[in-house]
Structure formats: structure tokens, C-alpha cells
Design a protein around this motif. Sequence first.
Motif, short mmCIF file in Angstrom:
data_model
loop_
_atom_site.label_atom_id
_atom_site.label_comp_id
_atom_site.label_asym_id
_atom_site.label_seq_id
_atom_site.Cartn_x
_atom_site.Cartn_y
_atom_site.Cartn_z
N ALA A 209 0.84 -1.20 0.00
CA ALA A 209 0.00 0.00 0.00
C ALA A 209 0.87 1.24 0.00
CB ALA A 209 -0.91 -0.01 1.23
N LEU A 210 1.95 1.16 0.75
CA LEU A 210 2.88 2.29 0.85
C LEU A 210 3.50 2.58 -0.51
CD1 LEU A 210 4.58 4.23 2.48
CD2 LEU A 210 6.08 2.35 3.06
N VAL A 211 3.94 1.54 -1.19
CA VAL A 211 4.57 1.72 -2.51
C VAL A 211 3.60 2.44 -3.44
CG1 VAL A 211 5.43 0.50 -4.55
CG2 VAL A 211 6.10 -0.26 -2.28
N HIS A 212 2.34 2.05 -3.35
CA HIS A 212 1.33 2.65 -4.20
C HIS A 212 1.21 4.15 -3.95
CE1 HIS A 212 -1.43 1.22 -7.20
NE2 HIS A 212 -2.30 2.16 -6.80
N GLN A 213 1.21 4.51 -2.66
CA GLN A 213 1.11 5.93 -2.31
C GLN A 213 2.34 6.72 -2.72
OE1 GLN A 213 0.66 6.07 1.93
NE2 GLN A 213 -1.07 4.63 1.86
N LEU A 214 3.49 6.05 -2.62
CA LEU A 214 4.75 6.78 -2.77
C LEU A 214 4.93 7.41 -4.14
CD1 LEU A 214 7.40 4.55 -1.00
CD2 LEU A 214 6.63 6.83 -0.37
N ARG A 215 4.32 6.82 -5.15
CA ARG A 215 4.66 7.25 -6.50
C ARG A 215 4.27 8.69 -6.78
NH1 ARG A 215 0.48 4.11 -10.32
NH2 ARG A 215 -1.39 4.55 -9.12
N ASP A 216 3.42 9.27 -5.94
CA ASP A 216 3.12 10.67 -6.15
C ASP A 216 4.37 11.54 -5.93
OD1 ASP A 216 0.57 10.04 -6.70
OD2 ASP A 216 -0.14 10.30 -4.64
N GLY A 217 5.24 11.06 -5.05
CA GLY A 217 6.39 11.90 -4.72
C GLY A 217 7.71 11.40 -5.28
N VAL A 218 7.73 10.15 -5.70
CA VAL A 218 9.03 9.60 -6.08
C VAL A 218 8.81 8.52 -7.15
CG1 VAL A 218 8.95 7.92 -4.19
CG2 VAL A 218 11.15 8.55 -5.15
N THR A 219 9.80 8.39 -8.02
CA THR A 219 9.74 7.36 -9.05
C THR A 219 10.22 6.05 -8.43
OG1 THR A 219 10.23 9.04 -10.68
CG2 THR A 219 10.58 6.75 -11.34
N VAL A 220 9.44 4.99 -8.58
CA VAL A 220 9.77 3.75 -7.90
C VAL A 220 10.10 2.64 -8.91
CG1 VAL A 220 8.93 1.95 -6.34
CG2 VAL A 220 8.28 4.33 -5.96
N VAL A 221 11.17 1.90 -8.64
CA VAL A 221 11.45 0.68 -9.39
C VAL A 221 11.48 -0.45 -8.38
CG1 VAL A 221 13.00 -0.52 -10.97
CG2 VAL A 221 12.87 1.98 -11.00
N ILE A 222 10.65 -1.47 -8.58
CA ILE A 222 10.58 -2.55 -7.61
C ILE A 222 10.88 -3.88 -8.29
CG2 ILE A 222 8.05 -2.65 -7.91
CD1 ILE A 222 7.88 -3.70 -5.02
N VAL A 223 11.81 -4.62 -7.69
CA VAL A 223 12.10 -5.97 -8.17
C VAL A 223 11.30 -6.92 -7.30
CG1 VAL A 223 13.84 -7.78 -8.11
CG2 VAL A 223 14.37 -5.59 -9.16
N THR A 224 10.62 -7.86 -7.91
CA THR A 224 9.85 -8.81 -7.11
C THR A 224 9.79 -10.16 -7.82
OG1 THR A 224 7.71 -9.28 -6.13
CG2 THR A 224 7.70 -7.91 -8.10
N HIS A 225 9.73 -11.22 -7.01
CA HIS A 225 9.56 -12.53 -7.62
C HIS A 225 8.08 -12.91 -7.59
CE1 HIS A 225 9.97 -13.18 -3.28
NE2 HIS A 225 9.00 -14.05 -3.48
N ASN A 226 7.28 -11.96 -7.07
CA ASN A 226 5.87 -12.24 -6.84
C ASN A 226 5.05 -11.50 -7.89
OD1 ASN A 226 3.23 -12.01 -5.94
ND2 ASN A 226 3.82 -11.99 -3.78
N MET A 227 4.49 -12.24 -8.82
CA MET A 227 3.79 -11.62 -9.95
C MET A 227 2.56 -10.85 -9.51
SD MET A 227 4.05 -14.31 -13.03
CE MET A 227 4.20 -15.78 -12.08
N GLU A 228 1.85 -11.39 -8.51
CA GLU A 228 0.67 -10.69 -8.02
C GLU A 228 1.06 -9.32 -7.48
OE1 GLU A 228 1.27 -13.94 -7.12
OE2 GLU A 228 -0.12 -14.66 -8.66
N GLN A 229 2.18 -9.31 -6.81
CA GLN A 229 2.64 -8.05 -6.26
C GLN A 229 2.89 -7.03 -7.37
OE1 GLN A 229 6.60 -7.67 -4.12
NE2 GLN A 229 5.15 -7.28 -2.46
N ALA A 230 3.60 -7.48 -8.40
CA ALA A 230 3.86 -6.59 -9.53
C ALA A 230 2.55 -6.08 -10.10
CB ALA A 230 4.66 -7.33 -10.60
N ALA A 231 1.60 -6.98 -10.25
CA ALA A 231 0.31 -6.59 -10.81
C ALA A 231 -0.39 -5.58 -9.92
CB ALA A 231 -0.57 -7.84 -10.99
#
Lengths: 272, 288, 333
Positions: A209-231
Motif C-alpha cells: 500500500a505504501l509503494v502505491h502511495q509513494l509514487r506521487d512523490g518519487v519514481t519507484v522501481v521494484i524488483v519482485t519474484h511475486n507476480m501478483e505483487q507486480a500486478a
Amino acid sequence: MPVSDANALLGAGDTALASPAPRMEVRGLDAFFGKVHAVKDVSMAIPEHRVTAIIGPSGCGKSTFLRTLNRMHETIPTAYIRGTVHLDGEDIYAPGVDAVSVRRHVGMVFQRPTAFPTMSIRGNVAAGLGVLRAVGERFDVEERVEEALRRAALWDEVKDRLDASALGLSGGQQQRLCIARALAMEPGVLLLDEPTASLDPISTEKVEALVHQLRDGVTVVIVTHNMEQAARVSDQTAFFLHGEMVELSPTSDLFTRPRDSRTEAYITGRFG
Amino acid sequence: MSTGLSARTSLRRRFVNGFMLSLTWIAAVLATLPLLFVLFYLLEKGVTSLNWAFFTHLPHPPSMPGGGAANAIVGTLVIVAGASVLGVPVGIGAGIYLAERKGAPLAVFVRFLADVLNGLPSIVMGIFAWELVVVPMGHFSALAGALALGAMMIPTVTRTTEEMVRVVPSPLREAALALGYTQWRTSLRIVLPTALAGILTGVLVALARIAGETAPLLFTAFGNDFWSLSMNQPIAALPLQIFNYAISPYDDWHAQAWAGALVLIALVLVISLLARAATRSGFARASE
Amino acid sequence: MVDEVRAGASGEAENTPTEPPRAGIAIHGGGAGDRIYSVVITVFALAVPALLLLIFAVVTNAAWPALKTFGFGFLTSSDWDPVNDVYGAAPALYGTLVSSFLALIIATPLALGVAIFLSEFAPPWLRRPVAFLVDLLAAIPSVVYGLWGIFVLIPILRSYVMPFLRDTLHLGATPFFSGPAYGPSMLAAGVILAIMILPYISAVSREVLMAVPRSQREAALALGATRWEMLWGAAIPFARSGIAGGVILGLGRALGETMAVTMVIGNRQEIAASLLAPGYTMASLIANQFTEATSDLNLSALMAVGFVLFVVTLIVNAGARWLVWRTSREAGI
């Protein structure tokens, strides 16, 4: 400045021309560990105020790629890269650019929480601020700490014990503390390397949820092995396989209409 | 028939196994016996000879009872403190180097030499300090003793610092680098404080080892029957006094030697226990 | 597909409207600080070889006059005559070797037994206390061992052990146990050295035995071997060179041990076959005579003894470390 349509950046160059410059731009990037060719010829535009996810089976080079974006890759002996990475139009690998300064502008959070054990909660969030002061920035440390903790959705949980050891926090709280520590530097880009890999489901949800909010203020690149998470959290997703970037598409497209058969095989669970 | 045969072999094998097992039990008993034996006599003879005067008085001539070893106790502390000032920074610095450049040829070489230095006889350190300090200065001094003991501390401190810096999780180091810390800032601000408890343990272990050293002090610190705190003058030391009293022909002094040995052992044990406590608090903090 | 993206990106490059670079990227680096830091810790690291080299240089320099005067004969001559300024270190060299080997003969089986006990057979509740007690042996200062040796060990040896060896076992017929039992003797030195080096040998042996891979042990046990057969057939061969390293490390300690030996060996400048007779070691010779040296050559001769001791322990220690290192490397693979 915000890119109105992330799709415009993807695929062919002519559409990209129409949009403003991306926050980061990677061109023809190869990363090596000695003779091991870990990332092969990857080019990618990372749009501002968007979350870019990188998925792929373990060993596909996704973490290595992420670490080239803030020059952490080269802290490993014998590691080096070819190609260019631009941050706001400036090549971070150009001669004369100092890797240490790059890392102040591109923050990073790791798989496991890395709260500094000898420091308090406040000390952890302020850990990087001394570096900024040393280069002449002036600001109120207390304000910065509070703001960073608020942005990391941790303020309410820790505001009464800022001087307690950071090790007293739960794993999920420690991970958000690490995010706050990175945010306190006010980076343009935040790199998250499987940030929920060691967390329980509830903590994972909070971080997502935090990552979702953060993008208003910062550009985010996230590596994940979890496809649902990426989605769930990202706007565009890149699929890596054997060091190559197979596909980069808007997240909804990649998971519903993959253009490459290998991507399809991966997201339908046929390998990896 | 064949089962009977195998049963007999296994009986013999079981006997050998049991016999060897009991031999190792006997070895364990025999190996711990000398310690208990030494400690028993130390307590028996030491406690009866120990009194308040031992801690507060200067040594008396053999005919006059009631002397103490106050100057020797203080002298030992002075020498050990001096040795730490000389040995600890070098040891910690070298240890950090070994941890950060693990595989470098120089690191392998230095690690090996630190181990070799560790095995060097203490009396050779005494000769070294004598030539380097006593001869140029023209007289014995606490400084010379501190140099000899300080040099002896270096390998122990080096190797423990290396171990302790190495066990600091590398993600912690990476996190600092990712925050824009330089290498040196990462080392001094993040890695060293995290490893501090362990490094302290190493320093204390080294202190415990040198506090009882006698041979290198024979012709460096030399001993002194009077009060002295000067690094520039000969100074009394508890181990030296134990030695001199032990080989003397006087019963009074023999008793003083036992009292001194008890105090020395107590000092060494206290330092060792502090070392253990430091390790434990470090672990507790890291695993909290 | 990948090519396409790349082409797109690079095509864009010429047209990228360059924003002004964000301030500071290229300016404030850790470069200089890191270089200084690197130099500082390297200097500290170099202090270790420098110290060893300095010790070697200083001791060699001080020993030089005696080495030049007496040459190789210094090691073979038994004269130690300050009046005529003639010196030879043969008795001290002999005493050092004999007392050290005697200590090894006594300590090695015991130390190995303890190491095997602690790594294999000891009940878990006994492991820590026994290991602690054995380790504690190494914490007792040499001078305390010496004191104990003078007032406890020597009377016991003189009243019980020596008569028993010489008369009851009739070993007095051999040259090794003949002659009067004064007390201070090579035997006393050997026994006290054995106690002192036991913890070192046992600690290293325990470590290398513990380093034997589980797979090796379990393979042997799975084949139906008893614990002892597993140990003898699988674990000990694996740990052999490491154990040898531990024993040699103990030898290094014994060779250079000074105070305890000085206090119990009797300090006589003579080569005697009997272990009941007093002797001298190199370290105790230096300790006893250093402050009483009468001439420059006398002093230099003592330095030369120190030089020989230095070289011998250097070789012994280097060999031991190499053996231990080799084992741990094999275990690592």
C-alpha cells in the motif's frame, strides 16, 4: 511533467518522442561479474511518478539490473557494466560522476530490513542526513525525520519511541523504517529489491500500500519474484529472463496480453 | 554360524569402542586436574597470606613482616594501560584492513604474519624492547615494558577485530553505501559500532594475556621497590614481584608471592569475565 | 524485441530535451576520503610485517658480535664463561629441545583425548564446563605456574614420582633416570610445560575435529562403523594435518616459554642425559643472566641465544600455521 500515459513510453521510439524525458533512461546496458554476463543489452525508460516492476525467475539478472541504477553493482569486486544510465538527462556512469553522489539521488531498500543496530529509530532515519549536511544542504533534521516517517506510514507507530533501538521494531516496521531512511534523503528515484521477501502477509500488504502511495512523490522501481505483487503495485512491468529483458509493457497489458511467448509461459506458471 | 561370527566381531568392536571412549574420559579428567590443583593451592596459600596491607603498603624487607604490593599492582595497571595505547589502535586498524580486503595478497600475508607474531616467545619481545628503548634511554622504564607488551597485544587484537568486523552482515554495509555513505564513513559509522562489543572482547582477551606476562618485563620495566607512575622510570609489576619473591629464600616473601599470584589470577579472571560479558551484550543486542 | 527497445531509446537520445542536471551529482565525492581511509588502514596492516621485520633486525643486530666471534660453534660449544668471555649455547639448546619434546610426549595424548572427548563423546551438559576449564589453563600466567611448580610440583616429584620412576620401575638403570633427585630438573620443566601447552593443542585439535564435514562422519556411521571406528577411519585422517599443526603450535609455545621453566629447571649449564638432573633452556638462560651480563660480548651472546630462539620458533610457528590453514581450507571445500 507527469507522464500522462505510461504506454507512450513503451515499445517503439516514435511514441516515446512525443512524451517528456523519463526520469531514468537505460540504454544498451550490460552488467558483468568478472566473466559472468549477468545483464544483457537492456534498454528501458523509467517514467516519473510511476512504479516500474521487474519480474523474472531467480537468477534472471533483475536484482543486478536494479543495482546498476544506483551504481551499487560496482561495490562487488570484479563487477562492471557497459552502456549508459541517465538520471534526469545526466549519465550517471560518465567520467567524473561520483558513485557515492548518485546513491544520494537514487535510494535503495533491500530484501531484508537493514536497520542499523547501534542506532535509535530517529538515528536510523537521520542516518543519511549527515551526508547531505556535509555537502552543504541545510534543513531541519527533526522535520525531515518526521516527514519521512509519515511518508513511510510509520510515524504513528513510532512517534512515542523515537529514541528506542530500531531493533525493537517488528520486521515489517523495520522495513518501512528503511524506506523512511531512504525517503529522508528526498531521492528522485527509489529502488526496492524484493522489499517484502522476508515479511509476513500483513506487513507485506502494508508495504505494498505504501509503494502505491509513494509514487506521487518519487519514481519507484521494484524488483519482485511475486507476480501478483507486480500486478498490484506497478504501472509498467518488465520481464527478465537469462539476463535479457524479454518484454516491457504496461502492467495490465503484460499480465493479460503478453506479446512474447516466454512472458506468457512465465506468467501462466509454466516455468520459473 | 555366520551370525555367531559377526556377533563375536561386533563384541570385540564394541569393546574397542568402549575402551577408547573411557580413555578419552580419563584424558578429560587428567587434563582438568592440574587446573583444579593449581587453583586449590592458590586459594589455600593465597588467602591466608592476603591481607589489606597487601593492597595498601609498599614492599618491606624480608625481616620486617607486613609489607604489601600496592606499587606493583598499580605498576601493572600502568604498564598494561601503556601497552593498550600502543597496541590497540594498530591491532584494530590492521584487523579492519584484513576484514575489508579478505582475499588480497597483502591481507593473506599480514594474516599469516600476525599468527606468526602471536607465537613469538615473550622474552624475544623483551629483548626487542630493551634494544629499542632501554639502550637508547640508558635506563629501564615503564615505557619499554609497555612497548614489549603492546607489541604482544597486536596479533590478538588484529585477529579478533577481523573476525568481528567480518560477521557484521554485509547488507548493513550495503544499506549504508546505498544511502550515499562513502566507504570510510560506512566503516567508521556503521560497521565498527556494530562490531564494537566483539572488538572490545578481543582487546580484553589480549589484556588478560599480557597482564600476567613476566619475561618481557625482566629487563624493560625491571621492577621498583617504591612508588612510581612515570613511564620514564623503572616501575614495579605484580608478576615481577611474584617471581622475585618466589625464588627468594624467605618464607615471608613466599607468602607474599602466593598472595600476589592470587591477586594476579583474580585480575586476569575479572578481565576475562568482562570479555565474556561484552560478547554476550553484543550478541544480545544483535539478536534482539 | 530487445533490439527494438534499444533502438527506440537511442533514437531518442539526440532529441532528449536536457533538463539542467540535478545539482551535486558530480561534485561531492567520497573519492579523496576513501583514498585516505584506505591508505590509513593499509599502513596499520603494514605495521604487522614491519614490526616482525623490526624485531628480526634489532635482535640480529644485537646478536651479531657474538655470532661473528663464535660462528656455528656457538650452537655446539658447552662453555659459558663470562670470565674468559667465551660462550656456547649447546646446553641451553639441548635443554630447550628436550624439555619441549618431553612436554609434547606428555601433553599430546592428553590433549587429543580431551579434544576427542569434547568433540565426540562428552555428554552435552559436560562439554562447556570441561572446555572452559581446559581453556582456563591457558589463562594462568606463566609466573603462577612457576610458583606452583616450586612449592607444589617439585616436592611431589622429588618425594614420590622420581623415586617411583628410578627405583620402583628400575628406570634408574637407564641413563635417563639415574642420579640423585634434587627436584628442580628437566622432568619438572617438561611436566609444567606439558600442562601449559595442553590447552593450545587441545583447542586446535577440537577445532579441526569439529570442522570434519558431517557427511564424512555420517557416511562412516551409516556403513555400520562404531563411533570409534568412524573417528579413527574417517574423522582423524581428515583432521590429521590440522592436529599436527596444533601439536607443532604447542611445540612453539614450549620452546619459548620462559618464567615457569626458569623457576623449575634448576638452571645448570650442563648437558646431562638424566631427566632428573637440572638443565637450562635458551629462554631461561636469557631471563637469568640478562641483567647480570658483564661484558658487551656476554650481552651479545645472550642476544644470540635470543636470535636462535627467534628463528627456531619462527620456523616452527610458520609450519604449524601452514598445516592448520591447509586443513581448514580442505574442510572449507
